[in-house]
Structure formats: structure tokens, C-alpha cells
Design a protein around this motif. Structure first.
Motif, short mmCIF file in Angstrom:
data_model
loop_
_atom_site.label_atom_id
_atom_site.label_comp_id
_atom_site.label_asym_id
_atom_site.label_seq_id
_atom_site.Cartn_x
_atom_site.Cartn_y
_atom_site.Cartn_z
N ARG A 251 0.83 -1.20 0.00
CA ARG A 251 0.00 0.00 0.00
C ARG A 251 0.87 1.26 0.00
O ARG A 251 2.01 1.23 0.44
CB ARG A 251 -0.93 0.00 1.19
N LEU A 252 0.28 2.32 -0.48
CA LEU A 252 0.98 3.59 -0.45
C LEU A 252 0.92 4.15 0.95
O LEU A 252 0.00 3.86 1.71
CB LEU A 252 0.31 4.59 -1.40
N SER A 253 1.90 4.95 1.27
CA SER A 253 1.80 5.66 2.54
C SER A 253 0.60 6.59 2.45
O SER A 253 0.34 7.17 1.39
CB SER A 253 3.05 6.51 2.77
N PRO A 254 -0.11 6.70 3.52
CA PRO A 254 -1.33 7.50 3.44
C PRO A 254 -1.04 8.96 3.10
O PRO A 254 -0.03 9.52 3.54
CB PRO A 254 -1.94 7.39 4.84
N TYR A 255 -1.89 9.52 2.33
CA TYR A 255 -1.81 10.95 2.05
C TYR A 255 -3.19 11.41 1.64
O TYR A 255 -4.04 10.61 1.28
CB TYR A 255 -0.80 11.26 0.95
N THR A 256 -3.39 12.69 1.74
CA THR A 256 -4.62 13.27 1.24
C THR A 256 -4.34 13.81 -0.15
O THR A 256 -3.30 14.40 -0.38
CB THR A 256 -5.08 14.40 2.16
N THR A 257 -5.26 13.56 -1.03
CA THR A 257 -5.06 14.02 -2.39
C THR A 257 -4.74 15.51 -2.39
O THR A 257 -5.45 16.30 -1.77
CB THR A 257 -6.32 13.78 -3.22
N TRP A 258 -3.68 15.86 -3.05
CA TRP A 258 -3.27 17.26 -3.05
C TRP A 258 -3.05 17.72 -4.46
O TRP A 258 -2.80 16.94 -5.38
CB TRP A 258 -2.01 17.45 -2.21
N VAL A 259 -3.16 18.99 -4.62
CA VAL A 259 -3.06 19.59 -5.94
C VAL A 259 -1.76 20.36 -6.01
O VAL A 259 -1.40 21.07 -5.08
CB VAL A 259 -4.25 20.52 -6.18
N TYR B 117 -1.55 21.31 2.93
CA TYR B 117 -2.28 20.05 3.10
C TYR B 117 -2.95 19.62 1.80
O TYR B 117 -2.79 18.49 1.36
CB TYR B 117 -3.32 20.24 4.20
N ARG B 118 -3.69 20.51 1.20
CA ARG B 118 -4.42 20.14 -0.02
C ARG B 118 -3.74 20.65 -1.27
O ARG B 118 -3.97 20.15 -2.35
CB ARG B 118 -5.83 20.70 0.02
N LYS B 119 -2.98 21.69 -1.10
CA LYS B 119 -2.31 22.27 -2.27
C LYS B 119 -0.89 22.59 -1.89
O LYS B 119 -0.65 23.20 -0.85
CB LYS B 119 -3.02 23.58 -2.67
N THR C 270 -9.31 29.45 -0.38
CA THR C 270 -10.23 29.28 -1.50
C THR C 270 -11.53 30.04 -1.38
O THR C 270 -12.14 30.36 -2.38
CB THR C 270 -10.55 27.80 -1.68
N GLU D 173 -1.52 26.94 0.44
CA GLU D 173 -2.62 27.89 0.58
C GLU D 173 -2.24 28.91 1.64
O GLU D 173 -1.73 28.55 2.70
CB GLU D 173 -3.85 27.16 1.09
#
Lengths: 909, 397
Positions: A152-160, A825-827, A169, A791
Motif C-alpha cells: 500500500r501507499l503511505s497515506p496521504y490526502t489528495t493534493w493539488v 495540506y491540499r495544495k 479558497t 494555501e
């Protein structure tokens, strides 16, 4: 909801007619009971309508659904039938065929009979139970097919991925109240949009009153008549106040009339709109710092900063004989032999005579040949301003008409003399213009009748005209407009006009006949005899947008009709037409620009609004200079110096301060926002370049700005080619006519963030834990590796987010300055995955780049290709998690290991 | 000012069962020792309408529902990694029409199993966290959507193993995504919902060329495909005030379930030219008692005539979706059925309902022929309040 309620309302929309007539006939004051009953019945009706409409929609949906599912079923059958023929080897089909043998139920043994399912002790066995009769599960066991392990991949939150910081935003979704239309391909905002003002108004109304409410209001008032008691009942019922409801009712009735009379006003062409809307969205959407639309970093609706020093209008090399085309004014002027130029000068001369010539002489020296044509008009107006006491009736008229007229002709200019300052700061056009108009109305009360009419807002003027106008003036109006209807753009008329203008009154008249069509009526009234057909006609043939474009053209190109026509009015107006308009509006300007003293010559010939803007700005400086400036000079210098030094020395324990450009029109004084905020003024500020609070950049040459000797470097700033004297980069290979590189090769090395000269960073599984950032190529010490983007959020927001992130043990917050925290975190970019280490090979540094704070990651030592990057997150002492305080204990890993701490772990540079 | 709901009220269904149809428990099998989180009938291939697949722990099991009430196991697949726990399964098809099972779970790796040949077709790696739901496009059954805890939705081509699009970012979900569903009559659109309490409608229209490219992608390495980010949904609806864990299209309407003991039927009113400015109107409410823990999913039959959902007491509520006002068809309960039902599956014609129970069993309910209905129903009501013990908000992921 619209579709839901529309059937009901449309069904009843025709009813009100009947009801109105009956109720009007009776004219009684209904009791509250009665009102309540009516409302109640309406409410019931609404509920019933709602049920019906829902049912209708559900039925409709059902119908659609049936078609869709049936087509799906067909495709399923096709799929089943088709593939079973061509692919008989489908194992599932075979098993399915065989499965009756394994069927469960009361026959408990059959699973054992089946050879293909073998007991496998290592795997969880499946059990089948027949519930009928008994609840004892019967076991069927078979060996499952193994799926090979996939790591499995190391956990991450999808980021842009972000290549530059973005502001939070929410900001970007709200673009004032304006609707933006996005270009599908480019993602850029289109600045032309359909009449937004109206659409917005309507929407506001809708938001206030939903359709069912409208329905109840309309029906109740139609049935019971408009009386206070009814209104009160309604207000109670809808929990609003009665005046609101009354207003709404009036709106509704108006709407009805409009809908009955048909959509007459629809489809007004683009050209009939003025440039205000476009300019407004330009102001709101175009970032003057990043030079892009819809800037995500600085956001929309930024404060508009107008530089105190305006660049002179661009003048191309003038070749007298060169014409811009068949319609060039030069050609036509020659062929017509009409001395338009001469008359203008005559006229303007006379006007300036009338008003005194002190200032004229003062400034005339500065003006070049080209300006001389336009100059007298300016001086004339400036005179008026300088000597307000002498203002006779003419002067009064001018002052009153000017702002009003301006506002009606184009909102951008609406600020006029008095509103100019505010307007300048922020083009919130309507509000200011309205205010000016109001004020004007008040002031006009004391004026003479004629003046009063002159200064009234357009719609009022019309009414007044009808009432007050004498028969003679009426006639003139007619004659004027009839002339107008003829094709009367001929130069002859123009010249006539200018000849007449010797007489001040006629000039006044010409003035009045300027852009707005209502204005022409107005001036007819107060100066009955002298109608100016030329101005009137121009008025009609020039659409508001064209006028605004023309004015912009004057700002950009000066009085160069060739350039204006070619660049801004291409396909709309010929050079000749522009020229004519220009000469005509010059006449007007001689009166209208009563405030238009323009000593800098920064914009040679601004019309109305621009002029007044400049004027206000200039005047304020003037006053201040007379007063305190001298003293301030010293204090500011030291203050500025101090603040710079403070930044470079104390920054370690004090967060940097967010820079926001100030809008000072003079050298920055006490009220300068930059000074108050403790930042330097930057090139984006409005203040002149001589401002003592400006960061001056460096003069480094051979040192290449790589050490603290460079003031920029020492102040944690990147060099700016706009500011520093010797900082430059090699641009191009010389083929484009750019001077090829200097021989010394001393290129500034302190612009890497600006130029995005970063190293290739790879994302991989960390040697320590989770994800890590790795370097592709080896670098030397202090090399810039890349930027930590994310951000931009406020500290308040960061506190909230930090709490959430703490829970997930994953935080990408980075303290940027006193106002913002970076959240990756997200971007963000790949450097967000660089892990913490107490013995890092990199360091992070907050650097001021072109007015923005950015985070650069630099090599602390020589790093070899493929090495993982670490840096010290420098947790704030009180917020550092336990392991970060004692780095030896836990080795290195960032937030994943963090035991939830009380505060939020934040990185600081 | 209080919100006026005049003329926009939603209509709440009555919880009195109409008993127009009734079901009886006909079978129960033990799927595994761990909770069964998902099970689903094949709605893609008429040959396999009776075949269903379940996800239980690290196992994927394929069964055949027999006409006489039996359940026959057909295939079983087990992840070598014991830590894997599958949360969701879906059917799909290869380009040749061969049946695929697509499963995802705790590890975030999506397994594409070619059940026609009993082998792993692809393992799709990309999600940064667990996968909560996978749904297949009915018209192009090679396309699947996966909703993940990593706050993204991904569109995959299971035939080529390509991740075509990622729906996340600025306008994306702000928390775990729980559920996705393709719009049946517009192949470009789908909905997603999650723990950020919102339901988002996304459009792939502008990116459809990438979808088409994914079918013809020749490169062996699917990771080289230019995966695109879609950051802005067409519409964001906040019709719920709590986690939304299941949503389905119902024609142009949307059925969605939050942990608020009810399912909403609502209509999104999307403004075509200005995304993000649409509104949502709730039309109907289907109350589901004792259903306030998350990860309980409902399902419908092929023709969307009925909806069935389990609750945390082991009861199943069957609603008639075609009637107005909403009619509760029946409540299924059994004295032995008392563990949380995570998901139900209805057969194509709605006559069979399967329940995935937390205790690791699968229960099968079959519709009783009309004439028997009355007698069976008569016995049922006393059972209703027998199991009233409440379990807290239990969810372990």
C-alpha cells in the motif's frame, strides 16, 4: 424551487386581474380575521399546489427513468447473449451452470460433494446455512484464490500541485457580487458580461422573497386591497415588516406591467453599454501585481492603487505626412480645407481670457508643441478653480453640471470633482456617484432655477423639462433633435460651432451638449437661443462604450486620433470621426474641466473624470507640502531605515509583516499604511519613487548579491530588476534586438524564487517514514532547492485547521508572516513531503519576493544526488511536540509521529 | 428572520407499512468472521443477474442466488495481506464483455478481478487512503469511480488500468468521500458525497477526450497516462446537516442518506452557465428509524422501483420509490437478525433482498407470492420492538 412553484404561480397569475377589479370596487378595510382566513386559504392552496407539482415531477421523472432502465436492460441482455456465444470458455458461466449441485438449503451434504472446493485450514472458510427449519450454519469450504500482496501507499490526502501560493479558497469563489464567465480554454475571465447590474438587482430581490411569498402577497393584496391592516397581517405571517411587503408588492405590480407590455428593452447592443462594467470587472479581476486575471494569490477586488506618478502618454514618432488610412484626419483635413485647428485655438484662447491667466503662464513652459493645442483649455478650467469667488453664474453652472453630467455619461467618471478622491481609491462607482448626485441636488436648491435643472439627474431633467420649459426652449429642443436626426456630422457644423463659441454663453451651451443625451435637453433649457447642433449630433452617434474607449485612448496615446482609432476603436470609428469628436470635446473640456488643473502634464488631456482625479490628488499633495513636508522628510528617513534594519536583525524572533501596498499620493506620511504596518513601501505602492519608506534595492555588481553585503540579501529579500540597479539576468540570445549579455557575466544570484530556478525534487518513500522528498541532482551549499508552496490562510483559520490536522497527525502548516500561514495540506508541491530532522541538510527561509513572502528551501550543506531532504521545522518553542523538543530521542520524523499536542505544531522559518 | 419554507416543503413518508409486498427470510450464510461491508448483484450482464459478490475482510466471494432460496458459492478470492479489509465491491466488464469484479478497501488498492478467468486483472494503485465505494458506469462498464478517504474521487478504466481523472482540490470534498454514483442518463456526470456533509455533482464533459484516450492507451505503463485533476464540481448541495454516506441518482433526482435516520429525495437545480450557483430542493423524505451510524448503504432494484436499507438493529426497510406520497412497502425483521446491516442488495426484479451483516453473515429474503402476504405480515409486527438495544456510533475505519 422555481420549477416547483412556477406551475402554481403561473396558473394563478391571470387571476389577479379579476380580483383587483372587484376589490377596488368594494374598497373596504378588511378585518384581521378575514385577512388571516385569506392567507390561510392561500397557504393551503400553495401546499396543494406543491403536492401536485411534486407529483407531476415525480411522474415525469418516472417516465424518463423507465426509458433509461429499459435501455440498460437491453444492453445487459445484449452483453449476456453476445459474449456467451463468442466466448464459451467463461469460467463464471460454467460455474454458474454447475452451481445447482452446490446449492445450499436443507441438503447439507452437497458442498462436500463438490470437488472443486477443498478445505483449506489456513483460510477463513465460508459457511452456508439454510435458515429454513434450523439456524445451524452448514459449512461449505473452498480454497480461495490468492491475490498477491500489493504494497500500500503511505497515506496521504489528495493534493493539488501549486507552483505559487494561493490565498484561501473561499476568497476566490466570491468575486464581489459579480458573475464571472470563464473562458473554457484559457481559464481566464472574460470581462464582457451581460448587463450585470440588473441581473444582480433581480437576484437580490429573489433572495429576499421566494416565489410562494410573492404569490401570497400578490393574491392577498389583490383580494383585500392595499391597506395597513392587511399589510400588517401579511408582515406577521411572513415575519417581515410591512413596508418591505408594500415595496415588494409595488415591484411585483411593476413586473407584471413589464411582462404585459412585452420585452421591449431586451436586446440592447453591446455598444450601448458603457465601459463601466468592463472596467469594473477589470479592476476586480485583474491583479496589478501579478499581471494576470483572477489572481489566486492576491485575490479579487483588491484595493486599487493608482501610482502618483503617471507615465506620460505614449507618443509614437510623429510623421506629419504619414496618414493612418483613407479616413485619416490629416487627409480629410487637407481636402476639406477647414481650419478646425485654428478655431479651436481661438476659442480656447478666448475662454482663458475670460477667466484670468495666472496659472497659464506658469505652466505653458512645460508644454510641448503638441500640448499647446490642448493646454489653454486646461488652464481655463484651472482658473475657475483657483478663483472660485469670481464665479459668476456661468461658473456656477459649470461646477454643478460637471459632476452630474459626468456621472450620467459614464460611471467611471462619475466621481466628478467632489467624489473624486473616494472614487480614486476604489471604483465603487455607483455609490459614489449617487452620493455626489444627491449632494448636488441639495446644493442646487439655493441656485437659480436654470442651474438647478442643469444639475439634476438625467431622469429628473426630462420631467422638469416638460414642466418648466418655455415654449421657446421646447422648440429648440425640437430643432436640435431634428438636426440631430439628419446626418450632421459634417465638419462645417463643427466649425460653425467653434466659431460661435467666442461667446461664453454659447460655449457653455456646447459644453452642455456633451455626451449624455439628456444633457442636451437640459442646456437647451437654460440657454435657450444657442443650441449646438454639432454637439448634439455627436452625442447620438457616439455610443457610451465608444466614448469611454475614446477617453481611455486619450489617456494612453494623448491626442493622437490615428492611434486611438486604430487601437481602441478599430471598426467602430474612423480616425476622422475620432478627430472630430476630439476637437469637439476639447471645447467642452474648456468648460467642464473646471477642476482640471493638470500641472504635471502627466496626462496631457484628460477629460472630465480623469482630470478631476488628478486634480484631487495633486491638490492634497500641494497642501501637505506647504505644511509639514519638510519636517517629515527627516523623520521618515530614519523611520524607514529603522524598519528595514529591524526586519533584517530582529526577524528571527519576530514574524515578518505582510506587505500591502499603500495608496499614498505623496511621499508617505504618518497615515501611510505601509509605515503603520511596519513594512517598506514597494514598487506596487501608490507613492512616488522618491518615497523615503521605499526599499531601495541594492547596487551590487560583482558580488552577485550572494552575501549579506547585499542589502536585499541581508533584508531577506530577493533582488528585483525593477528596483535594484545592477540586478539582471541574461535574457535571450540577442536575436530579438535585445542587447546581448554584458561581458562580465555578473548575473544576480538572488532572484531564484522569482525566476523559478529550482532543483528537480522527487517524491518517494522516505527512508524515515511515510513520504519523503529526494533530490535528483547534487547541489552545493546554500543552493536554492525549491519553494514550499501552499494555501495562504489566516492565523485564525490555521488554528482551526491545526486542530483538525493534529487529529490526523499530519500537518503542513508553515508560519509565513504576521498575517498568513501556509497550508500545504491540499495544495502544495513536493517539498511539503520533506521530513523534519534535527540534523537537517536543508533550511527554510521566508523571503520577500516582489512584495510577497515566500518560503524557499535551501541546501544547508552539499547534497548528493538522490539524497533525501530534511529540514528543521523549527517548531515554535511552546508548541513543539515532545519529540521535537528532544530531537535525539525520536530521530527524525515529522507530524506523523506527533503525539497530539495541545497547540498546533507549526513550522517556522 | 426565520426561514420561510412556503411552497418548498418536502413530503415525509409514513412509517406505516403498506404490506403490498412481503418478504421472508429464506437463507443465511456465513461469509466470514469479519463484518460484511458490501454485496452487490450483477446488473451488467443478463447471464449473471443471479450472481452476487460480497466483500468480507480480506475476502471477495462470488455467489449464485438459486431460485429455490439457496445460495451457491462460486468463487472466492483472498488478499494475501491479512490487513486488507474490503469495504466495497462492484461489477464491471472488460471490453470483450467478460465480467470483472472491482473491489477496494482499507489499503486503498483497487483490485480488478477477471472472474471469468479467475485471475487478477489489475491492481490499481493511487489512492492515498482507504476506498469507501466503487461504482461502475452502466453504459461503459469499463469505467469505474472510486470514492476514497483521501478526499478524492478517481475515475479509472479497469480494462487498461488507467487513472483517468481525479476529482479533488479547490472545489473538492473537504473530508472523506463516502459514496459516488454515475448519472444514468448523462454519462458525463456523477455525484459524490462525503463526510464534509455535501453532495457534489461533477461533470467530465470537458475531459471526455481523456476518457476516450484511456481506451486506446497503448503504453504498457498506465501511470504515464496524463491524469487530470478536476477541481470544480458543477454543483455543491448541502441538503444534509451531517455525514452523507450513500447517494444514488434517481432519474434526474438524487437519493441520499445521511446519518440522520432518513433518506432524502431531492432535485439539484444546476445553472448551466454558472457552476456553483445552483440550488437544491428536497422533495421527499423517507424516514429510516435507528439508522444513525455511518457506513450504512441502501440499494435499489434494477428498475429503481424499490429501495431497501438496513439499520443498526438488523431490520430492513423497503420503500416504494414510484409511489407518491412515499409508501413504506414493508419492514423486514427476524428475531435472529439483530446485527447492523451495512448494505443491502436487491435483485434485478426486486424479489430477492440480500443483507450484509456486521456479524459476518449474509441473509437472503425472498418476496412471497401475493396471496400469502397477509398471513405472514400479520405475524411480523410483534417482532418490531423486540430488539431495541442501541449501539453507539460504531465505525472502526
Amino acid at each position: 424551487m422555481a420549477s416547483g412553484a412556477s406551475p402554481s404561480s403561473s396558473a394563478t397569475r391571470s387571476d389577479p386581474h379579476k380580483d383587483t377589479t372587484t376589490s377596488q370596487a368594494e374598497k373596504r378595510a378588511p378585518g384581521s380575521k378575514e385577512v388571516a382566513a385569506v392567507i390561510d386559504s392561500l397557504k393551503k392552496k400553495l401546499a396543494a399546489d406543491r403536492c401536485i407539482s411534486i407529483k407531476k415531477r415525480i411522474d415525469e421523472n418516472k417516465k424518463n427513468l423507465r426509458g433509461v432502465t429499459q435501455s440498460f436492460m437491453r444492453s445487459c441482455v445484449e452483453r449476456g447473449g453476445g459474449s456467451s456465444y463468442k466466448d464459451g470458455s467463461d469460467l463464471l458461466v460454467k460455474m454458474q451452470r454447475d452451481s445447482p449441485g452446490t446449492k445450499s438449503g436443507s441438503d447439507a451434504d452437497k458442498s462436500n460433494n463438490h470437488s472443486s472446493f477443498l478445505e483449506d485450514g489456513n483460510n477463513v472458510s465460508s459457511t452456508s446455512t439454510a435458515v429454513q427449519g434450523s439456524s445451524v450454519p452448514v459449512k461449505i469450504s473452498f480454497r480461495p484464490i490468492k491475490m498477491p500482496d500489493v504494497k500500500r501507499l503511505s497515506p496521504y490526502t489528495t493534493w493539488v500541485f501549486l507552483d505559487r501560493n494561493q490565498r484561501m479558497t473561499e476568497d476566490q469563489s466570491v468575486v464581489g457580487r459579480r458573475r464571472i464567465y470563464y473562458d473554457q480554454t484559457g481559464g481566464e475571465a472574460l470581462i464582457c458580461s451581460d448587463s450585470e447590474e440588473e441581473a444582480i438587482d433581480e437576484e437580490d430581490e429573489k433572495r429576499g422573497f421566494v416565489e410562494p411569498e410573492d404569490f401570497i402577497i400578490r393574491m392577498t393584496l389583490d383580494q383585500l386591497g392595499l391597506s395597513d391592516s392587511v399589510l400588517e397581517e401579511l408582515a406577521n405571517f411572513l415575519s417581515r415588516n410591512s413596508s418591505e411587503i408594500k415595496a415588494r408588492y409595488e415591484v411585483l405590480m411593476k413586473e407584471k406591467e413589464v411582462s404585459e407590455s412585452g420585452d421591449n428593452q431586451a436586446a440592447s447592443s453591446l455598444l450601448n453599454k458603457d465601459m463601466d462594467g468592463a472596467l469594473d470587472s477589470f479592476d476586480n479581476l485583474f491583479c496589478r501585481r501579478c499581471l494576470v486575471f483572477d489572481c489566486r494569490l492576491h485575490g479579487c477586488s483588491q484595493d486599487l492603487i493608482f501610482p502618483a506618478e503617471k507615465p506620460a502618454p505614449w507618443t509614437p514618432p510623429v510623421d506629419e505626412n504619414l496618414t493612418c488610412g483613407a479616413n485619416c484626419y490629416k487627409t480629410l483635413l487637407k481636402s476639406n480645407r477647414i481650419p478646425v485647428n485654428g478655431t479651436i485655438e481661438d476659442k480656447t484662447g478666448t475662454s482663458s481670457n475670460g477667466a484670468g491667466t495666472k496659472t497659464t503662464s506658469k505652466f505653458s513652459g512645460k508644454l510641448n508643441r503638441k500640448k499647446s493645442k490642448t493646454f489653454p483649455s486646461e488652464s481655463a478650467s484651472s482658473n475657475e478653480k483657483c478663483t472660485p469667488e469670481t464665479s459668476d453664474s456661468e461658473n456656477g453652472v459649470q461646477q454643478d453640471t460637471n459632476p452630474e453630467k459626468v456621472s450620467s455619461s459614464s460611471k467611471v467618471k462619475a466621481s466628478g470633482g467632489r467624489g473624486g478622491r473616494k472614487r480614486n481609491n476604489n471604483r465603487v462607482a455607483e455609490r459614489v456617484s449617487r452620493r455626489t448626485q444627491k449632494r448636488q441636488k441639495k446644493s442646487e436648491a439655493s441656485d437659480t432655477d436654470s442651474i438647478a435643472t442643469g444639475s439634476r439627474s438625467a431622469s429628473d431633467v426630462k420631467l422638469k423639462d416638460n414642466e418648466d420649459a418655455t415654449s421657446s426652449s421646447q422648440k429648440h429642443v425640437k430643432s436640435g433633435s431634428s438636426k440631430n436626426s439628419r446626418k450632421n456630422d459634417t465638419p462645417v457644423e463643427d466649425s460653425k460651432n467653434s466659431v460661435k463659441s467666442d461667446d461664453p454663453v454659447s460655449q457653455l451651451n456646447a459644453v452642455a451638449s456633451e455626451p449624455c443625451s439628456d444633457g442636451s435637453l437640459r442646456k437647451d433649457e437654460f440657454v435657450g437661443e444657442n443650441v449646438c447642433p454639432g454637439g448634439l449630433s455627436e452625442d447620438k452617434s457616439w455610443k457610451p462604450l465608444e466614448k469611454s474607449l475614446f477617453q481611455k485612448g486619450v489617456e494612453i496615446f494623448g491626442m493622437n486620433s490615428c492611434m486611438i482609432a486604430r487601437n481602441l476603436l478599430c471598426g467602430l470609428k474612423s480616425c476622422w470621426e475620432v478627430f472630430q469628436y476630439m476637437t469637439c470635446s476639447e471645447n467642452k473640456a474648456s468648460f467642464f474641466g473646471c477642476d482640471a488643473l493638470n500641472p504635471d502634464g502627466s496626462s496631457k488631456f484628460d477629460i472630465n473624470g480623469n482630470m478631476t482625479n488628478n486634480q484631487v490628488r495633486r491638490r492634497s499633495r500641494f497642501l501637505r507640502r506647504r505644511g509639514k513636508v519638510r519636517r517629515l522628510k527627516y523623520t521618515w528617513k530614519s523611520a524607514a531605515y529603522h524598519s528595514i534594519r529591524k526586519k533584517s536583525t530582529d526577524k528571527k524572533d519576530q514574524p515578518c509583516r505582510q506587505f500591502n501596498p499603500c495608496n499614498c499620493k505623496t511621499a508617505c506620511g504618518k497615515e501611510c499604511t505601509c509605515l503603520l504596518n511596519g513594512t517598506c513601501c514597494e514598487k506596487y505602492c501608490g507613492c512616488p519613487k522618491s518615497c523615503k519608506n521605499r526599499f531601495r534595492g541594492c547596487h551590487c555588481a560583482k558580488s552577485q548579491c550572494r552575501s549579506r553585503q547585499c542589502p536585499c540579501f541581508a533584508a531577506d529579500r530577493e533582488c528585483d530588476p525593477d528596483v535594484c540597479r545592477n540586478c539582471w539576468v541574461i535574457g535571450g540570445d540577442g536575436t530579438l534586438g535585445v542587447p546581448s549579455q554584458r561581458g562580465d557575466n555578473y548575473e544576480c544570484r538572488n532572484m531564484k524564487l522569482l525566476l523559478k530556478q529550482q532543483q528537480r525534487v522527487l517524491l518517494g518513500i522516505s527512508d524515515v517514514s511515510g513520504w519523503g522528498a529526494f533530490l535528483k541532482n547534487s547541489v552545493s551549499k546554500h543552493e536554492y532547492l525549491g519553494e514550499y508552496t501552499g494555501e495562504l490562510i489566516s492565523h485564525k483559520e490555521a488554528d482551526k485547521r491545526g486542530k483538525i490536522y493534529d487529529r490526523e497527525n499530519s500537518s503542513f502548516l508553515f508560519n509565513l508572516n504576521d498575517q498568513f500561514v501556509l497550508d500545504a495540506y491540499r495544495k502544495g508541491d513536493k517539498l511539503k513531503f520533506a521530513n523534519h530532522s534535527p540534523e537537517p541538510n536543508c533550511y527554510a527561509k521566508v523571503i520577500m519576493v516582489a512584495g510577497d513572502h515566500r518560503v524557499g528551501i535551501f541546501a544547508k550543506e552539499r547534497i548528493l544526488a538522490g539524497e533525501e531532504l530534511f529540514y528543521d521545522y523549527r517548531y515554535e518553542p511552546d508548541r513543539a511536540p515532545a519529540w521535537a523538543r528532544k530531537p535525539e530521542a525520536s530521530g527524525s520524523k515529522k507530524d506523523e509521529n506527533v503525539t497530539p499536542s495541545v497547540g498546533r505544531p507549526k513550522k517556522v522559518a | 428572520m426565520p426561514k420561510i419554507t412556503l411552497g418548498t416543503e418536502s413530503i415525509v413518508g409514513s412509517l406505516t407499512p403498506s404490506n403490498q409486498k412481503s418478504y421472508k427470510l429464506t437463507n443465511k450464510i456465513r461469509d466470514g468472521e469479519t463484518p460484511v461491508y458490501s454485496l452487490v448483484f450483477n446488473f451488467l450482464d443478463s447471464r449473471f443477474f443471479s450472481v452476487f459478490v460480497s466483500a468480507c475482510g480480506n475476502r471477495i466471494n462470488v455467489y449464485n442466488c438459486l431460485e429455490d432460496g439457496g445460495i451457491a458459492p462460486l468463487q472466492s478470492y483472498a488478499d494475501e495481506d491479512k490487513e486488507e479489509s474490503f469495504y466495497t465491491v462492484s461489477w464491471a466488464c472488460g471490453v470483450k464483455g467478460n465480467p470483472f469484479v472491482v473491489a477496494g478497501g482499507e489499503k486503498g488498492i483497487i483490485r480488478v478481478i477477471d472472474v471469468g478467468n479467475e485471475k487478477i486483472h489489475k491492481s490499481l494503485v493511487g489512492h492515498g487512503n482507504s476506498v469507501n465505494e466503487i461504482r461502475t458506469n452502466v453504459t461503459k462498464p469499463q469505467l469505474v469511480l472510486s470514492a476514497s478517504k483521501d478526499e478524492s474521487v478517481r475515475l479509472w478504466n479497469v480494462e487498461t488500468g488507467i487513472c483517468i481523472l481525479i476529482f479533488a482540490g479547490t472545489g473538492g470534498h473537504r473530508n472523506k468521500v463516502m459514496s459516488v454514483d454515475f448519472q444514468p442518463n448523462d454519462e458525463h456526470r456523477f455525484i459524490s458525497c462525503g463526510m464534509d456533509k455535501t453532495i457534489k455533482i461533477w461533470s467530465m464533459k470537458e475531459f471526455w477526450t481523456y476518457v476516450e484516450d484511456s481506451f486506446t492507451w497503448k503504453d504498457d505503463d498506465p501511470s504515464k497516462f496524463p491524469t487530470k485533476f478536476v477541481q470544480f464540481p458543477v454543483h455543491t448541495a448541502s441538503v444534509h446537516t451531517n455525514f452523507v454516506d450513500c447517494n444514488r441518482w434517481f432519474g434526474d433526482f438524487i437519493l441520499s442518506k445521511s446519518v440522520e435516520n432518513e433518506i432524502l429525495l431531492w432535485e439539484p437545480i444546476v445553472k448551466e452557465n454558472s457552476p456553483g450557483e445552483g440550488t437544491s430542493e428536497v422533495i421527499l423524505r423517507y424516514p429510516i428509524p435507528n439508522c444513525n451510524i455511518w457506513f450504512i448503504k441502501f440499494s435499489c432494484d434494477f428498475f429503481l422501483n424499490y429501495l431497501s436499507i438496513g439499520n443498526q438493529e438488523g431490520k430492513i426497510y423497503v420503500w416504494d420509490l414510484k409511489s407518491f406520497p412515499p409508501v413504506l412497502v414493508t419492514v423486514l425483521s427476524h428475531e435472529q437478525s439483530n446485527s447492523v446491516i451495512r448494505q443491502t442488495a436487491m435483485s434485478t426484479d426486486g424479489t430477492t433482498i440480500l443483507a450484509a451483516c456486521e456479524d459476518g453473515t449474509i441473509r437472503r429474503w425472498d418476496a412471497i407470492a401475493e396471496e400469502k402476504a397477509d398471513t405472514v405480515e400479520a405475524q411480523r409486527p410483534p417482532l418490531l420492538h423486540q430488539y431495541s438495544r442501541r449501539k453507539g456510533k460504531a465505525k472502526q475505519k
